[in-house]
Enzyme design. Structure first.
Site, short mmCIF file in Angstrom:
data_model
loop_
_atom_site.label_atom_id
_atom_site.label_comp_id
_atom_site.label_asym_id
_atom_site.label_seq_id
_atom_site.Cartn_x
_atom_site.Cartn_y
_atom_site.Cartn_z
N SER A 38 33.50 14.93 134.39
CA SER A 38 32.54 15.75 135.14
C SER A 38 31.17 15.09 135.33
CB SER A 38 32.41 17.10 134.43
OG SER A 38 31.77 18.00 135.27
N HIS A 39 30.16 15.67 134.72
CA HIS A 39 28.79 15.18 134.93
C HIS A 39 28.43 14.06 133.97
CE1 HIS A 39 28.81 18.14 131.77
NE2 HIS A 39 27.71 17.59 131.31
N ASP A 98 27.96 17.11 141.25
CA ASP A 98 28.22 16.23 140.10
C ASP A 98 29.46 15.37 140.35
OD1 ASP A 98 30.20 18.16 139.74
OD2 ASP A 98 30.05 18.12 137.56
N ASP A 129 32.59 15.35 139.53
CA ASP A 129 33.86 15.92 139.96
C ASP A 129 33.70 17.03 140.99
OD1 ASP A 129 32.76 17.62 138.01
OD2 ASP A 129 34.72 18.43 137.49
N ASP A 158 32.15 20.03 141.05
CA ASP A 158 32.10 21.47 140.82
C ASP A 158 30.68 21.99 140.62
OD1 ASP A 158 31.92 20.28 138.36
OD2 ASP A 158 33.53 21.43 137.42
N ARG A 159 29.72 21.10 140.33
CA ARG A 159 28.33 21.56 140.17
C ARG A 159 27.51 21.33 141.43
NH1 ARG A 159 26.04 20.23 134.21
NH2 ARG A 159 27.92 20.78 133.07
N LYS A 181 34.33 26.32 139.51
CA LYS A 181 33.08 26.36 140.26
C LYS A 181 33.17 25.33 141.38
CE LYS A 181 30.79 23.60 136.63
NZ LYS A 181 31.64 23.59 135.43
C1 VG1 Z 1 28.48 22.46 130.00
C2 VG1 Z 1 27.78 23.66 130.59
C3 VG1 Z 1 28.80 24.72 130.95
C4 VG1 Z 1 29.86 24.13 131.89
C5 VG1 Z 1 30.48 22.91 131.25
C6 VG1 Z 1 31.46 22.22 132.15
O1 VG1 Z 1 29.12 22.82 128.80
O2 VG1 Z 1 26.81 24.17 129.71
O3 VG1 Z 1 28.13 25.81 131.53
O4 VG1 Z 1 30.86 25.08 132.15
O5 VG1 Z 1 29.46 21.97 130.91
O6 VG1 Z 1 30.87 21.81 133.33
P1 VG1 Z 1 28.48 22.51 127.35
O7 VG1 Z 1 29.49 22.97 126.36
O8 VG1 Z 1 28.20 21.03 127.31
O9 VG1 Z 1 27.19 23.27 127.31
V1 VG1 Z 1 31.45 20.40 134.07
O10 VG1 Z 1 30.77 20.28 135.63
O11 VG1 Z 1 31.06 19.27 132.98
O12 VG1 Z 1 33.10 20.65 134.11
CO CO Z 2 31.72 19.04 136.84
#
Ligand code: VG1
Ligand code: CO
Length: 558
Positions: free
Chosen positions: A117-118, A286, A288, A290-291, A387
């Protein structure tokens, strides 16, 4: 020729425990002999009948380093376990929302998404794998716990070594494994998703708005992540934007050295360009896809909390909701309560769920939820079960088109109507794990003592009185499953909140997230940093965070 399955003996790896959204580790860890193989085998074993015996699975990822190697492994192991058909994005490329959409439109049995992801990518950085179920959403806790349990006792994985597929070539690859058919379809990465967006939004109206007589000044930044091809197809080919409206649209294995996280710190290039130039909208997604982050003229920042609330308020200007109606809203617990005010005004149910998109799925499947979001730049609807960054940007374009107002005007009007939930999040990344765990334990003990309620804390001329302190727990209203210890909450009499939790998406050490929220009914045009200063100081005092972490300042402020 029929290919044969080989069982390869293996031994368990420690720590194959999926976090908030899948398993994320350094590339070097995933590249260790049998590491990825083990985990994929555990996914299929946990899915059981859902994923084998001729099942259809979608496979793809965000283009980061090690994607092709991982997809190759996934194909071979799926073949070894009796999966019937795989739909794989060309070159392995599929955004997370696109995978969710494909699972749903193909009535597939699930999907395997390769992304961290990010998190940054490249040989020295992160890789990740997660499983989505047949509703298109991330596997729930019960499922990921099963995967983790299996990973601790795994003895062998099943593989068909003779399968080689050219990921670059769109088309059908047929094999016979133990006398049964196994098909790998390499599919266009964007087509299905783009069709879905065209059903949801009014592309005719949006095209006239984006590229009509007075073209919209946009800067859409894909941060070298997976959304590049989607952005090009939607904004340029479909909506008529020009090439200079989009940047960083080629997915790169290391995201070009960028940290593909659309926030004020990591999407700095976008923030700087939009503040220096004359843009109607800036948006970033981001790794992938979704953000999303939405900026107005001169980089006016729309917090994800406000973004969600504004979309909820204008939900009727999006054809999808007009057609399907509005069935409830939701936000994750740390997300500010701006949404709740809109829900109240509209007479809609609103749910408060733990962090992570997986908790929204059941509510959507039960028709109790159609629009939801998280403070972490996640916004989406029940069109899929993830998302969706590009969806959010198109939602904002729809609102701008409908209101004929600027993003800043839209937000300020919203605050005047509903009051403003000032919000900030402080991240302390890659701290030492043990002292952070200790801090959380000590803080929980402190805030759950009966005499904590009623105590007063003062700072910067403001006094806040404690109404409640707890560790957030959630019972799913649909299946009754329980999630405990989802974050420490300190709630004050006036509704202001301090929330603290440890991240579940990092690949090493601990990341502390501190969320601060204060509601103002009329004083809505202040600077968030100033408005929240007293509460931040109180949070640091109550938690003793600098003492435990050795940090005097956060790594990221959003
Ligand atoms: C973070 C965010 C959470 C989000 C998750 C996955 O998790 O706070 O709101 O759903 O990333 O997003 P954490 O446990 O690090 O706080 V993504 O775009 O990385 O799939
Ligand atoms: Co993501």
């Amino acid at each position: 020729m029929t290919l044969t399955v080989r069982s390869v003996p293996t031994t368990p790896f420690e720590g194959q425990k999926p976090g908030t959204s899948g398993l994320r580790k350094k590339v070097k860890v995933f590249a260790e002999k049998n590491y990825t193989e083990n985990f994929v085998q555990c996914i299929l074993d946990a899915a059981g009948e859902q994923a084998v015996n001729g099942a259809v699975l979608v496979v793809g990822g965000d283009g980061r380093y090690f994607l092709k190697e991982a997809v190759d492994i996934i194909i071979k192991i799926c073949a070894g376990n009796g999966v019937g058909r795989l739909l794989v994005g060309q070159n392995g490329i599929l955004s997370t929302p696109a995978v969710s959409a494909l699972i749903r439109s193909n009535k597939a049995n699930g999907g395997i998404i390769c992304t961290a992801s990010h998190n940054p990518g490249g040989p020295e950085n992160d890789f990740g794998i997660k499983f989505n179920c047949e509703n298109g959403g991330p596997a729930p806790d019960a499922f990921t716990n099963k995967m983790y349990d299996l990973s601790k006792v795994i003895k062998e994985y099943k593989v068909v070594e003779g399968i080689n597929v050219d990921l670059n070539k769109i088309g059908t690859n047929k094999f016979e494994v133990n006398g049964k058919s196994f098909v790998v379809d390499i599919i266009d990465s964007v087509a299905n998703y783009v069709e879905l967006m065209k059903e949801i939004f009014d592309f005719g109206k949006l095209k006239a708005f984006v590229s009509g007589s007075k073209p919209l000044k946009m800067r859409i930044d894909a941060l070298n992540g997976v959304t590049g091809p989607y952005v090009r197809e939607i904004f340029i080919n479909q909506l008529g934007a020009t090439d200079d409206n989009v940047v960083h649209t080629i997915p790169l294995p290391d995201f070009g050295g960028l940290h593909p996280d659309p926030n004020l710190t990591y999407a700095k290039d976008l923030v700087d360009t939009v503040s220096a130039g004359d843009y109607d909208i800036g948006a970033a997604f981001d790794g992938d896809g979704d953000r999303n982050m939405i900026l107005g003229n001169k980089a006016f920042f729309v917090t994800p909390n406000d973004s969600l609330a504004v979309i909820a308020d204008y939900v009727d200007c999006i054809p999808y909701f007009k057609k399907n109606g509005v069935q409830g809203f939701a936000r994750s617990m740390p997300t500010a309560a701006a949404l709740d005010r809109v829900a109240k005004a509209k007479g809609q149910e609103v749910f408060e769920t733990p962090t992570g998109w997986k908790y929204f799925g059941n509510l959507m499947d039960a028709n109790r939820l159609c629009l939801c979001g998280e403070e972490s730049f996640g916004t989406g609807s029940n069109h899929i079960r993830e998302k969706d960054g590009i969806w959010a940007a198109l939602a904002w374009l729809s609102i701008m088109e409908h209101t004929k107002k600027s993003i800043e005007e839209i937000c300020k009007e919203h605050w005047k109507k509903y009051g403003r939930n000032y919000f900030t999040r402080y991240d302390y990344e890659e701290c030492e794990l043990a002292p952070c765990n200790q801090m959380m334990t000590d803080l929980e003990n402190l805030i759950t003592k009966p005499d904590f309620v009623g105590r007063e804390f003062s700072n910067g001329g403001k006094t806040y009185k404690i109404k409640l302190g707890d560790n957030f727990g959630y019972t799913d209203p649909i299946d009754g499953s329980v999630a405990t210890k989802q974050g420490l909450r300190i709630i004050f009499e006036d509704g202001s909140r301090i929330v603290m939790r440890l991240s579940g998406t990092g690949s090493s050490g601990a990341t502390v997230r501190l969320y601060i929220e204060a509601y103002e009914a009329t004083n809505v045009l202040g600077a968030a940093a100033d408005m929240l200063k007293p509460l931040i100081n109180i949070a640091l005092e109550i938690s003793q965070l600098p003492k435990y972490t050795g940090r005097n300042a956060p790594t990221v402020i959003t």
